[in-house]
Design a protein around this motif. Structure first.
Motif, PDB file in Angstrom:
ATOM      1  N   VAL A   1       0.868  -1.181   0.000  1.00 33.39           N
ATOM      2  CA  VAL A   1       0.000   0.000   0.000  1.00 33.39           C
ATOM      3  C   VAL A   1       0.901   1.225   0.000  1.00 33.39           C
ATOM      4  O   VAL A   1       1.814   1.326   0.820  1.00 33.39           O
ATOM      5  CB  VAL A   1      -0.907   0.031   1.247  1.00 33.39           C
ATOM      6  N   ILE A   2       0.651   2.141  -0.934  1.00 36.44           N
ATOM      7  CA  ILE A   2       1.417   3.384  -0.991  1.00 36.44           C
ATOM      8  C   ILE A   2       0.450   4.544  -0.803  1.00 36.44           C
ATOM      9  O   ILE A   2      -0.483   4.715  -1.578  1.00 36.44           O
ATOM     10  CB  ILE A   2       2.181   3.519  -2.322  1.00 36.44           C
ATOM     11  N   ASN A   3       0.671   5.296   0.261  1.00 32.22           N
ATOM     12  CA  ASN A   3      -0.203   6.431   0.600  1.00 32.22           C
ATOM     13  C   ASN A   3      -1.662   6.007   0.677  1.00 32.22           C
ATOM     14  O   ASN A   3      -2.558   6.702   0.202  1.00 32.22           O
ATOM     15  CB  ASN A   3      -0.038   7.570  -0.413  1.00 32.22           C
ATOM     16  N   GLY A   4      -1.901   4.865   1.260  1.00 31.47           N
ATOM     17  CA  GLY A   4      -3.261   4.365   1.385  1.00 31.47           C
ATOM     18  C   GLY A   4      -3.541   3.874   2.788  1.00 31.47           C
ATOM     19  O   GLY A   4      -2.694   3.945   3.683  1.00 31.47           O
TER      20      GLY A   4
ATOM     21  N   PHE B   1     -13.468  18.196   6.922  1.00 32.60           N
ATOM     22  CA  PHE B   1     -12.246  17.417   7.082  1.00 32.60           C
ATOM     23  C   PHE B   1     -11.041  18.345   6.981  1.00 32.60           C
ATOM     24  O   PHE B   1     -10.953  19.167   6.066  1.00 32.60           O
ATOM     25  CB  PHE B   1     -12.129  16.342   6.002  1.00 32.60           C
ATOM     26  N   ILE B   2     -10.122  18.195   7.906  1.00 35.81           N
ATOM     27  CA  ILE B   2      -8.824  18.861   7.820  1.00 35.81           C
ATOM     28  C   ILE B   2      -7.777  17.757   7.741  1.00 35.81           C
ATOM     29  O   ILE B   2      -7.574  17.010   8.703  1.00 35.81           O
ATOM     30  CB  ILE B   2      -8.552  19.793   9.019  1.00 35.81           C
ATOM     31  N   HIS B   3      -7.182  17.615   6.583  1.00 39.52           N
ATOM     32  CA  HIS B   3      -6.153  16.599   6.371  1.00 39.52           C
ATOM     33  C   HIS B   3      -4.816  17.180   6.841  1.00 39.52           C
ATOM     34  O   HIS B   3      -4.510  18.338   6.555  1.00 39.52           O
ATOM     35  CB  HIS B   3      -6.061  16.237   4.891  1.00 39.52           C
ATOM     36  N   PHE B   4      -4.019  16.381   7.519  1.00 39.11           N
ATOM     37  CA  PHE B   4      -2.734  16.903   7.981  1.00 39.11           C
ATOM     38  C   PHE B   4      -1.635  15.872   7.779  1.00 39.11           C
ATOM     39  O   PHE B   4      -1.867  14.665   7.769  1.00 39.11           O
ATOM     40  CB  PHE B   4      -2.798  17.331   9.455  1.00 39.11           C
ATOM     41  N   THR B   5      -0.446  16.387   7.601  1.00 36.11           N
ATOM     42  CA  THR B   5       0.740  15.544   7.538  1.00 36.11           C
ATOM     43  C   THR B   5       1.896  16.307   8.161  1.00 36.11           C
ATOM     44  O   THR B   5       1.947  17.538   8.092  1.00 36.11           O
ATOM     45  CB  THR B   5       1.073  15.133   6.087  1.00 36.11           C
ATOM     46  N   ALA B   6       2.792  15.582   8.794  1.00 33.10           N
ATOM     47  CA  ALA B   6       3.948  16.183   9.458  1.00 33.10           C
ATOM     48  C   ALA B   6       5.221  15.707   8.779  1.00 33.10           C
ATOM     49  O   ALA B   6       5.256  14.631   8.178  1.00 33.10           O
ATOM     50  CB  ALA B   6       3.965  15.812  10.939  1.00 33.10           C
ATOM     51  N   SER B   7       6.263  16.502   8.888  1.00 30.14           N
ATOM     52  CA  SER B   7       7.524  16.146   8.240  1.00 30.14           C
ATOM     53  C   SER B   7       8.273  15.058   8.999  1.00 30.14           C
ATOM     54  O   SER B   7       9.200  14.457   8.469  1.00 30.14           O
ATOM     55  CB  SER B   7       8.414  17.386   8.103  1.00 30.14           C
ATOM     56  N   ARG B   8       7.862  14.791  10.237  1.00 33.17           N
ATOM     57  CA  ARG B   8       8.474  13.729  11.022  1.00 33.17           C
ATOM     58  C   ARG B   8       7.397  13.106  11.903  1.00 33.17           C
ATOM     59  O   ARG B   8       6.360  13.718  12.147  1.00 33.17           O
ATOM     60  CB  ARG B   8       9.627  14.268  11.876  1.00 33.17           C
ATOM     61  N   PRO B   9       7.590  11.890  12.376  1.00 36.17           N
ATOM     62  CA  PRO B   9       6.552  11.233  13.174  1.00 36.17           C
ATOM     63  C   PRO B   9       6.190  12.024  14.431  1.00 36.17           C
ATOM     64  O   PRO B   9       7.053  12.617  15.080  1.00 36.17           O
ATOM     65  CB  PRO B   9       7.188   9.882  13.534  1.00 36.17           C
TER      66      PRO B   9
ATOM     67  N   HIS C   1       1.567  20.298   7.554  1.00 38.95           N
ATOM     68  CA  HIS C   1       0.844  20.735   6.359  1.00 38.95           C
ATOM     69  C   HIS C   1      -0.626  20.361   6.519  1.00 38.95           C
ATOM     70  O   HIS C   1      -0.940  19.242   6.949  1.00 38.95           O
ATOM     71  CB  HIS C   1       1.409  20.071   5.106  1.00 38.95           C
ATOM     72  N   LEU C   2      -1.513  21.295   6.166  1.00 34.62           N
ATOM     73  CA  LEU C   2      -2.948  21.080   6.333  1.00 34.62           C
ATOM     74  C   LEU C   2      -3.689  21.364   5.036  1.00 34.62           C
ATOM     75  O   LEU C   2      -3.347  22.307   4.314  1.00 34.62           O
ATOM     76  CB  LEU C   2      -3.519  22.016   7.404  1.00 34.62           C
ATOM     77  N   LEU C   3      -4.701  20.566   4.761  1.00 36.52           N
ATOM     78  CA  LEU C   3      -5.688  20.914   3.736  1.00 36.52           C
ATOM     79  C   LEU C   3      -7.019  21.113   4.444  1.00 36.52           C
ATOM     80  O   LEU C   3      -7.520  20.198   5.109  1.00 36.52           O
ATOM     81  CB  LEU C   3      -5.839  19.820   2.680  1.00 36.52           C
TER      82      LEU C   3
ATOM     83  N   SER D   1      -2.559  15.528  -1.703  1.00 34.14           N
ATOM     84  CA  SER D   1      -1.288  15.029  -2.246  1.00 34.14           C
ATOM     85  C   SER D   1      -0.816  15.903  -3.404  1.00 34.14           C
ATOM     86  O   SER D   1       0.370  16.237  -3.510  1.00 34.14           O
ATOM     87  CB  SER D   1      -1.448  13.578  -2.713  1.00 34.14           C
ATOM     88  N   ALA D   2      -1.756  16.289  -4.272  1.00 27.55           N
ATOM     89  CA  ALA D   2      -1.399  17.137  -5.416  1.00 27.55           C
ATOM     90  C   ALA D   2      -0.909  18.506  -4.950  1.00 27.55           C
ATOM     91  O   ALA D   2       0.067  19.043  -5.483  1.00 27.55           O
ATOM     92  CB  ALA D   2      -2.604  17.289  -6.343  1.00 27.55           C
TER      93      ALA D   2
END
Length: 296
Positions: A14-17, A94-102, A163-165, A188-189
């Motif tokens: 699974v990639i980004n899933g 929905f607020i999607h978030f990702t961090a540069s480190r765990p 990072h937030l969407l 992602s885009a």
């Protein structure tokens, strides 16, 4: 390399899933922030060590803290309607978030996030670095966004770039899952398109499908290339002017220049391109041209 891994572990990667049973996968991160999950039964110890040389192994996932979070995880993986049915609200965002480190201390992170919202929120972790904030809304009205400040505060508290969407407020109905998948794809885009930006609003990402691979015709490329004669510094100034809602004074402050100097440059842009950036249609055309330039 990701394509080679997909071919090697076909059916078990699974990639980004979000698989239905993420605990059955070994997780890794690429330098670009992509998440790779490979079924544990497919990996030998030697393969694990080799993958750890090329990618960053993820910390072991924590178990969901509540049935609500488990329900949302099932919904994110399969569209199971149980989670939205639990929302005591007709709308959600929905607020999607990702961090540069765990994020190692998820409880502290959750406390910090919940304190920034006036509406009830649920945090659903997809991986150690990324997840979804589900905000229940009683009305479809939006208040001024403070999520830029939120991203900065979280980055300072947890020593990682966030990072937030920010998705739009949506009705809780049968179309919600499809909307979630679309938002996730757009997030992602947006991260590929604006890697240095921390907060993406929904209106930011709406034009992006126009610039996907193969979506732009040769005629469109020629039309949208009217900024080719400008250097990056000049284009950034145009973009700042647009981001300030065509307010010359505000843009001049952000650009650290005199208002009259910026006004002169705006007049020169219009003269050189034949497009009046001070009018809505001209501003829209320049914005699309900037997106095209970045994509190219």
């Amino acid at each position: 390399m990701l394509k080679e891994l997909e071919s090697l572990y076909e059916g078990d990667i699974v990639i980004n899933g979000q698989p239905e049973h993420p605990e059955d996968y070994e997780w890794f991160y690429t330098a670009d922030g992509d998440e790779i999950g490979i079924a544990k039964h497919r990996l030998t110890e030697q393969e694990r060590r080799l993958l750890a040389l090329f990618f960053t192994p993820a910390e072991r996932r924590r178990e969901p803290e509540s049935e609500e979070e488990r329900a949302w995880k099932r919904w994110m993986a399969t569209g199971d309607p149980a989670a939205p049915a639990r929302l005591a609200a007709p709308y959600c965002r929905f607020i999607h978030f990702t961090a540069s480190r765990p994020i190692t201390n998820k409880e502290e992170f959750a406390d910090a996030v919940c304190g920034l919202f006036s509406s009830p929120v649920t945090i659903v972790w997809e991986q150690d670095r990324r997840g979804l904030i589900v905000e229940a809304k009683q009305k479809r009205t939006t208040e001024p966004s403070s999520l830029v400040d939120m991203a900065e505060a979280l980055a300072a508290d947890f020593y990682t770039a966030i990072h937030l969407l920010i998705g739009p407020i949506r009705s809780v109905d049968e179309r919600l899952y499809e909307s979630f998948l679309l938002e996730k794809e757009c997030f992602s885009a947006a991260r590929r398109f604006w890697p240095k930006r921390t907060v993406y609003e929904w209106e930011d990402v709406i034009p992006l499908p126009l610039f996907e691979e193969g979506a732009v015709s040769e005629k469109a490329r020629r039309i949208l290339s009217f900024l080719d004669g400008f250097d990056d510094k000049e284009v950034r100034a145009m973009e700042t002017f647009l981001q300030c809602n065509l307010n010359v004074s505000m843009a001049a402050k952000k650009l650290y220049m005199h208002r009259n100097s910026l006004q002169y440059r705006i007049d020169k842009w219009t003269e050189q391109t034949g497009v009046d950036i001070k009018r809505f249609k001209g501003a829209a055309a320049v914005y699309l041209a900037i997106l095209h330039r970045r994509r190219s």
